[in-house]
Design a protein around this motif. Structure first.
Motif, PDB file in Angstrom:
ATOM      1  N   PHE A 173       1.398  -5.763  -6.931  1.00 30.23           N
ATOM      2  CA  PHE A 173       0.275  -5.373  -6.073  1.00 30.23           C
ATOM      3  C   PHE A 173       0.174  -6.265  -4.837  1.00 30.23           C
ATOM      4  CE2 PHE A 173      -2.521  -3.177  -9.528  1.00 30.23           C
ATOM      5  CZ  PHE A 173      -1.632  -2.107  -9.507  1.00 30.23           C
ATOM      6  N   VAL A 174       0.320  -7.575  -5.039  1.00 36.43           N
ATOM      7  CA  VAL A 174       0.234  -8.509  -3.907  1.00 36.43           C
ATOM      8  C   VAL A 174       1.361  -8.246  -2.915  1.00 36.43           C
ATOM      9  CG1 VAL A 174       0.373 -10.936  -3.220  1.00 36.43           C
ATOM     10  CG2 VAL A 174      -0.978 -10.283  -5.211  1.00 36.43           C
ATOM     11  N   ALA A 175       2.583  -8.052  -3.419  1.00 37.80           N
ATOM     12  CA  ALA A 175       3.727  -7.797  -2.537  1.00 37.80           C
ATOM     13  C   ALA A 175       3.544  -6.498  -1.753  1.00 37.80           C
ATOM     14  CB  ALA A 175       5.012  -7.751  -3.359  1.00 37.80           C
ATOM     15  N   LEU A 176       3.082  -5.452  -2.423  1.00 39.27           N
ATOM     16  CA  LEU A 176       2.879  -4.174  -1.740  1.00 39.27           C
ATOM     17  C   LEU A 176       1.755  -4.258  -0.708  1.00 39.27           C
ATOM     18  CD1 LEU A 176       3.249  -1.618  -4.678  1.00 39.27           C
ATOM     19  CD2 LEU A 176       4.911  -2.173  -2.903  1.00 39.27           C
ATOM     20  N   GLU A 177       0.706  -5.038  -1.004  1.00 47.33           N
ATOM     21  CA  GLU A 177      -0.387  -5.178  -0.055  1.00 47.33           C
ATOM     22  C   GLU A 177       0.064  -5.947   1.185  1.00 47.33           C
ATOM     23  OE1 GLU A 177      -4.347  -4.423   1.162  1.00 47.33           O
ATOM     24  OE2 GLU A 177      -2.993  -3.557  -0.336  1.00 47.33           O
ATOM     25  N   ILE A 178       0.925  -6.940   0.996  1.00 49.16           N
ATOM     26  CA  ILE A 178       1.480  -7.662   2.148  1.00 49.16           C
ATOM     27  C   ILE A 178       2.308  -6.719   3.015  1.00 49.16           C
ATOM     28  CG2 ILE A 178       3.067  -9.500   2.849  1.00 49.16           C
ATOM     29  CD1 ILE A 178       2.217 -11.031   0.355  1.00 49.16           C
ATOM     30  N   ILE A 179       3.122  -5.898   2.374  1.00 49.60           N
ATOM     31  CA  ILE A 179       3.944  -4.934   3.106  1.00 49.60           C
ATOM     32  C   ILE A 179       3.069  -3.932   3.847  1.00 49.60           C
ATOM     33  CG2 ILE A 179       5.608  -3.056   2.813  1.00 49.60           C
ATOM     34  CD1 ILE A 179       6.817  -4.647   0.492  1.00 49.60           C
ATOM     35  N   ARG A 180       1.988  -3.477   3.204  1.00 45.23           N
ATOM     36  CA  ARG A 180       1.100  -2.499   3.836  1.00 45.23           C
ATOM     37  C   ARG A 180       0.367  -3.092   5.028  1.00 45.23           C
ATOM     38  NH1 ARG A 180      -3.982  -0.961   4.318  1.00 45.23           N
ATOM     39  NH2 ARG A 180      -4.664  -2.905   3.325  1.00 45.23           N
ATOM     40  N   ILE A 181      -0.148  -4.304   4.883  1.00 53.45           N
ATOM     41  CA  ILE A 181      -0.921  -4.924   5.963  1.00 53.45           C
ATOM     42  C   ILE A 181      -0.041  -5.183   7.176  1.00 53.45           C
ATOM     43  CG2 ILE A 181      -2.147  -7.031   6.620  1.00 53.45           C
ATOM     44  CD1 ILE A 181      -3.232  -7.146   3.771  1.00 53.45           C
ATOM     45  N   SER A 232     -11.613  -1.454   3.108  1.00 51.83           N
ATOM     46  CA  SER A 232     -11.348  -1.500   4.542  1.00 51.83           C
ATOM     47  C   SER A 232      -9.854  -1.372   4.741  1.00 51.83           C
ATOM     48  CB  SER A 232     -11.860  -2.816   5.141  1.00 51.83           C
ATOM     49  OG  SER A 232     -11.388  -2.984   6.458  1.00 51.83           O
ATOM     50  N   GLU A 233      -9.459  -0.858   5.903  1.00 50.57           N
ATOM     51  CA  GLU A 233      -8.028  -0.723   6.166  1.00 50.57           C
ATOM     52  C   GLU A 233      -7.355  -2.090   6.317  1.00 50.57           C
ATOM     53  OE1 GLU A 233      -8.215  -0.173  11.033  1.00 50.57           O
ATOM     54  OE2 GLU A 233      -7.585   1.480   9.739  1.00 50.57           O
ATOM     55  N   HIS A 234      -8.151  -3.134   6.555  1.00 48.29           N
ATOM     56  CA  HIS A 234      -7.585  -4.475   6.634  1.00 48.29           C
ATOM     57  C   HIS A 234      -7.094  -4.955   5.271  1.00 48.29           C
ATOM     58  CE1 HIS A 234      -8.952  -4.957  10.752  1.00 48.29           C
ATOM     59  NE2 HIS A 234     -10.147  -4.543  10.380  1.00 48.29           N
ATOM     60  N   LEU A 235      -7.879  -4.679   4.232  1.00 49.31           N
ATOM     61  CA  LEU A 235      -7.545  -5.154   2.896  1.00 49.31           C
ATOM     62  C   LEU A 235      -8.149  -4.206   1.876  1.00 49.31           C
ATOM     63  CD1 LEU A 235      -6.192  -7.510   1.324  1.00 49.31           C
ATOM     64  CD2 LEU A 235      -8.461  -8.580   1.229  1.00 49.31           C
ATOM     65  N   ILE A 236      -7.325  -3.732   0.938  1.00 46.32           N
ATOM     66  CA  ILE A 236      -7.773  -2.845  -0.132  1.00 46.32           C
ATOM     67  C   ILE A 236      -7.725  -3.631  -1.437  1.00 46.32           C
ATOM     68  CG2 ILE A 236      -7.326  -0.699  -1.373  1.00 46.32           C
ATOM     69  CD1 ILE A 236      -6.065   0.417   1.152  1.00 46.32           C
ATOM     70  N   VAL A 237      -8.868  -3.760  -2.097  1.00 49.04           N
ATOM     71  CA  VAL A 237      -8.961  -4.657  -3.245  1.00 49.04           C
ATOM     72  C   VAL A 237      -9.343  -3.956  -4.540  1.00 49.04           C
ATOM     73  CG1 VAL A 237      -9.537  -6.632  -1.790  1.00 49.04           C
ATOM     74  CG2 VAL A 237     -11.371  -5.194  -2.678  1.00 49.04           C
ATOM     75  N   SER A 238      -9.551  -2.643  -4.515  1.00 52.35           N
ATOM     76  CA  SER A 238     -10.040  -1.959  -5.711  1.00 52.35           C
ATOM     77  C   SER A 238      -9.069  -2.089  -6.873  1.00 52.35           C
ATOM     78  CB  SER A 238     -10.281  -0.477  -5.398  1.00 52.35           C
ATOM     79  OG  SER A 238     -11.270  -0.338  -4.398  1.00 52.35           O
ATOM     80  N   HIS A 239      -7.766  -1.917  -6.613  1.00 52.81           N
ATOM     81  CA  HIS A 239      -6.796  -2.010  -7.696  1.00 52.81           C
ATOM     82  C   HIS A 239      -6.681  -3.435  -8.222  1.00 52.81           C
ATOM     83  CE1 HIS A 239      -4.982  -2.514  -3.794  1.00 52.81           C
ATOM     84  NE2 HIS A 239      -3.847  -2.967  -4.278  1.00 52.81           N
ATOM     85  N   PHE A 240      -6.856  -4.439  -7.346  1.00 54.23           N
ATOM     86  CA  PHE A 240      -6.866  -5.825  -7.808  1.00 54.23           C
ATOM     87  C   PHE A 240      -8.062  -6.081  -8.725  1.00 54.23           C
ATOM     88  CE2 PHE A 240      -4.446  -6.188  -3.821  1.00 54.23           C
ATOM     89  CZ  PHE A 240      -3.328  -6.870  -4.278  1.00 54.23           C
ATOM     90  N   SER A 241      -9.218  -5.547  -8.347  1.00 55.41           N
ATOM     91  CA  SER A 241     -10.425  -5.756  -9.152  1.00 55.41           C
ATOM     92  C   SER A 241     -10.271  -5.169 -10.544  1.00 55.41           C
ATOM     93  CB  SER A 241     -11.633  -5.137  -8.446  1.00 55.41           C
ATOM     94  OG  SER A 241     -11.810  -5.682  -7.155  1.00 55.41           O
ATOM     95  N   LEU A 242      -9.721  -3.973 -10.625  1.00 55.43           N
ATOM     96  CA  LEU A 242      -9.538  -3.326 -11.922  1.00 55.43           C
ATOM     97  C   LEU A 242      -8.571  -4.114 -12.797  1.00 55.43           C
ATOM     98  CD1 LEU A 242      -9.886  -1.008 -13.910  1.00 55.43           C
ATOM     99  CD2 LEU A 242      -8.134   0.270 -12.652  1.00 55.43           C
ATOM    100  N   LEU A 243      -7.428  -4.503 -12.231  1.00 54.25           N
ATOM    101  CA  LEU A 243      -6.417  -5.199 -13.026  1.00 54.25           C
ATOM    102  C   LEU A 243      -6.898  -6.586 -13.447  1.00 54.25           C
ATOM    103  CD1 LEU A 243      -3.582  -4.626 -14.083  1.00 54.25           C
ATOM    104  CD2 LEU A 243      -2.658  -5.809 -12.105  1.00 54.25           C
TER     105      LEU A 243
END
Length: 521
Positions: free
Chosen positions: A406-414, A437-448
């Motif tokens: 998730f962290v790696a994919l979020e870095i790639i997306r940002i 926000s389009e800057h940072l999406i945290v919902s999947h991090f919160s769930l996991l």
């Protein structure tokens, strides 16, 4: 702004008050100083939250998420409350000789480190508020709240350092312990400023405070292990008095090193990219930046080298692995291939079917995003509950691997790294709502993390058999029911700015109390 006594009472604050009171009443005499500091922290956080929410200027100054409460009280007391609850459990275990003093010393240091981080952020917020006193629109009550909150926070800091100086079983002298706590506080302040400035409107102040204190605690623990190992190798053991932490498992070291490596990688990549662009400018003065294709190649090469060579070397330095950590992971997985590979296949099939189905629904249906996302909570129950019953150790490792992905994919997306950045951004936007926000999406991090943290924190001594299931049951079932019932049957809204109905918040507060009953003392 004119305020009344009833405006200070909200459902969230009442729940926090009940939980903190329950913890304080369960403390043994040996933890009275810890309880007093937690009381001061809660009082200071409550006053700071009132002051922030009565000043629109402060909310805009910190670039917090719009339409959300500050959440400072909940964010400030959550991590220290969990740590002190763990101390209560360990105190009971030591009295019946089922736990060792080393584990109690380790959690004690973690409690004070988490408290120091929250205390430093509250002091920072109080200082910012004291600078707003020149504004003529501030009322006398606002100025009084600022003074009292700053005084309470400072008193908490004094109590923290006095109590910390009485700890003798950590192996550190008083000056080193105070310096270590000061390091956590300064790092927390620096990190929350960076987080709120880099990702504006992505989180409330309380959410940013909780994430910041957690990251500082997590990084500080691994850094302490590294420092202790350096002293152990460079200086004879009888000349150094550093004894930090407890015996760690290979799985814990791998998960911790992997996540911290990915969090540090953006700084490493910026440095590598700067060097590469500087070399390009020396060759051609007209060429200022590298192309997107070159940037993508440089990104993936740097990521591969950093995560395969640098981070595993760090892990091997901290912990004595007999082989490369990734080879250890493969050996661990294939030690029980039938059970663990079957779980992997089950997870992959469930993810592919569910994600493709929910993605099509999100594009063609008018189902509310908040309800659509709750289906992922139910999917988490189907994924993690069988693994927790059948393969709990493998699930620990799987949680770490999933968070790393998730962290790696979020870095790639940002950073929009080609060729995955833009398609990944469009895919993730299909499941976002006003909370993201389009800057940072945290919902999947919160769930996991909500599912993983109770399992990770239940390691070691644990006298509550249901505590590892707390996250899965609360998020997967309790939070889902709260959203569905509140959305479908709620009529009265909790506030003018919020979208939550009273029935939704009542279900969520009941769910929070259930979660506390499972994992806290």
């Amino acid at each position: 702004m004119k305020t009344t006594a009833t405006s200070f009472v909200t459902g969230e604050r009442v729940v926090v008050f009940v939980v903190v009171s329950r913890i304080l009443l369960s403390l043994p005499l040996s933890l009275i100083s810890h309880g007093f500091s937690l009381f001061l922290l809660s009082l200071s956080a409550f006053l700071v939250e009132i002051r922030v929410e009565t000043s629109p200027f402060l909310l805009s100054h910190f670039s917090s998420r719009r339409g959300a409460s500050s959440g400072i009280l909940l964010g400030a007391v959550t991590l220290p409350s969990v740590m002190i609850s763990k101390l209560v459990q360990l105190s009971r275990a030591i009295s019946i000789h089922e736990a060792e003093q080393d584990e109690l010393a380790h959690v004690t240091m973690q409690y004070w480190a988490a408290s120091a981080s929250c205390c430093a952020i509250l002091i920072y917020l109080s200082v910012i508020m004291s600078q707003v006193r020149k504004d003529e629109s501030l009322s006398s009550s606002s100025i009084w709240l600022t003074r009292v909150s700053l005084t309470g926070t400072v008193l908490y800091g004094v109590a923290c350092f006095v109590s910390l100086s009485m700890i003798s079983h950590t192996g550190l002298n008083t000056s080193l312990k105070m310096l270590w706590m000061l390091f956590h506080g300064l790092a927390a302040v620096k990190l929350i400023r960076h987080l709120l400035c880099t990702f504006p409107s992505c989180a409330s102040i309380g959410e940013a405070l909780l994430v910041t204190s957690g990251l500082v605690l997590y990084f500080g623990d691994f850094l302490a292990c590294t420092i202790a190992k350096i002293f152990e190798k460079l200086i004879p053991v009888d000349l150094v008095s550093i004894s930090y932490g407890i015996k760690r498992t290979e799985t814990g070291i791998i998960v911790q090193g992997l996540l911290l490596g990915l969090l540090l990688f953006p700084m490493v990549f910026r440095f590598v990219l700067h060097i590469y662009e500087s070399s390009l400018r020396k060759r051609d003065a007209r060429q200022r930046n590298c192309s997107d294709a070159a940037k993508s190649v440089l990104f993936f090469v740097s990521l591969l080298f950093f995560m395969v060579v640098a981070v595993p070397s760090w892990m091997q330095f901290v912990h004595d692995f007999n082989q490369h950590p990734f080879l250890w992971v493969l050996t661990f997985v294939f030690s029980e291939p039938l059970k663990r590979l079957s779980l992997c296949i089950y997870w992959i099939l469930l993810i592919v079917v569910s994600v493709s189905r929910f993605y099509n629904i999100s594009r063609s249906s008018k189902v509310e995003r908040i309800l659509l996302r709750k289906y992922y909570h139910l999917m988490a129950v189907l994924m993690f509950l069988p693994a927790l019953v059948l393969q709990p150790k493998f699930l620990d490792l799987a949680f770490g691997a999933a968070l790393a992905v998730f962290v790696a994919l979020e870095i790639i997306r940002i950073w929009r790294i080609q060729p995955l950045g833009e398609p990944l951004h469009q895919f993730m936007n299909a499941f976002t709502d006003h909370r993201d926000s389009e800057h940072l999406i945290v919902s999947h991090f919160s769930l996991l993390l909500g599912c993983a943290l109770p399992i990770w924190m239940s390691s070691g001594f644990n006298d509550r058999a249901l505590s590892p299931f707390a996250g899965i049951l609360s998020l997967g079932i309790g939070d889902t029911m709260a959203s569905m019932v509140g959305h479908k049957y709620g009529v009265l809204r909790w506030s003018k700015t919020g979208s939550e109905h009273i029935s939704f918040l009542c279900f969520r507060n009941i769910n929070f109390c259930f979660h506390r009953k499972l994992i806290w003392s």
